[in-house]
Design a protein around this motif. Structure first.
Motif, PDB file in Angstrom:
ATOM      1  N   LYS A  26      43.470  45.247  42.245  1.00 45.39           N
ATOM      2  CA  LYS A  26      43.076  44.021  41.556  1.00 45.39           C
ATOM      3  C   LYS A  26      41.554  43.905  41.517  1.00 45.39           C
ATOM      4  CE  LYS A  26      44.077  39.242  40.847  1.00 45.39           C
ATOM      5  NZ  LYS A  26      42.656  38.950  40.622  1.00 45.39           N
ATOM      6  N   GLU A  53      40.420  45.994  38.685  1.00 46.56           N
ATOM      7  CA  GLU A  53      40.745  45.328  37.421  1.00 46.56           C
ATOM      8  C   GLU A  53      39.809  44.160  37.135  1.00 46.56           C
ATOM      9  OE1 GLU A  53      44.780  43.847  36.894  1.00 46.56           O
ATOM     10  OE2 GLU A  53      45.463  45.853  37.474  1.00 46.56           O
ATOM     11  N   ASP A  54      39.537  43.369  38.183  1.00 45.32           N
ATOM     12  CA  ASP A  54      38.668  42.201  38.020  1.00 45.32           C
ATOM     13  C   ASP A  54      37.261  42.617  37.595  1.00 45.32           C
ATOM     14  OD1 ASP A  54      40.741  40.644  38.710  1.00 45.32           O
ATOM     15  OD2 ASP A  54      40.023  40.114  40.719  1.00 45.32           O
TER      16      ASP A  54
END
Ligand SMILES: [Zn+2]
Length: 242
Positions: A33, A36-37
């Motif tokens: 994540k 992705e962020d």
């Protein structure tokens, strides 16, 4: 050493290793994540730069269209100038033409301004595009690393799980039940004893018990935390050559 005790110590180590591997595995989604962020943040920067550039181009186009309309209007007024009958009418149309020309000039200034801005904004977009490409390449590599790590950890967890089951199956029921009960309550079923002290809860044991614990011949529980105690003798000291 007592055979059950030896197996319980091994079970303890295998379970601790498995727990570590499982907690590393549980971290993977959070790490994904984060990647992705970071990518989303950089994409947003790029999109924002593109949007500002587009807004500038749009403003330029709108003004260019308006200038065309105004020029048509001016031609129309100039045509009217030929047809007017009175001085008053002439002055009025002239006045209209002056107004239209002022408007054209103002809009042409905006167009020039936007053209200059677009050049700088185009550079911004190029820079953000390069940034995004770099971050995207990094993310791809990091994700591939995570894939490899997940596979390694998964295989390790499988191996340790199998080993745990095998060791547990080899421990007599009663000893295993004792170990499980304490482990459930305390987080670990065995504890090392050193210098008459349980190394998990740091409570000193009675001397007679310490003497027995040192032998590693029976299962002794810490009177304070209930963990099964074991003693690890210090490694033999090697005489240093003079
Ligand atoms: Zn203890």
């Amino acid at each position: 050493m007592n055979a059950d005790l030896e197996k319980l110590i091994r079970l303890h180590h295998v379970e601790a290793d498995l727990k570590r591997v499982e907690s590393d595995l549980a971290e993977v989604p959070r790490l994904r994540k984060e990647i992705e962020d970071r990518l989303a943040r950089d994409r947003a920067h790029l999109d924002a730069a593109k949007a500002v550039l587009e807004a500038s181009l749009k403003a330029r186009k709108q003004n260019e269209a308006a200038v065309q309309d105004l020029e048509a209007k001016r031609s129309k007024y100039k045509g009217q100038l030929m047809e007017v009958k009175t001085n008053k009418e002439y002055t009025a149309v002239l006045h209209e033409i002056e107004g239209v020309e002022r408007d054209i000039k103002a809009r042409e200034d905006v167009i020039l301004d936007e053209m200059e801005k677009a050049e700088a904004l185009g550079q911004d977009v190029k820079r953000e595009e390069a940034d995004f490409k770099a971050v995207e390449a990094d993310a791809k590599k990091e994700n591939a690393d995570l894939d490899a790590r997940t596979a390694t950890l998964g295989a390790e967890a499988q191996r340790l799980g199998k080993e745990r089951d095998e060791v547990a199956a080899s421990v007599p029921e009663e000893s295993l039940a004792l170990y499980r009960r304490v482990a459930k309550q305390r987080g670990s079923g065995v504890a090392e004893a050193q210098e008459g002290m349980c190394q998990a809860c740091h409570v000193r044991m009675r001397v007679q018990i310490w003497v027995e614990v040192r032998k590693n011949e029976q299962l002794f529980q810490c009177e304070s935390c209930s963990r099964v105690l074991f003693y690890e003798p210090p490694p033999p000291t090697v005489a240093v050559e003079p």
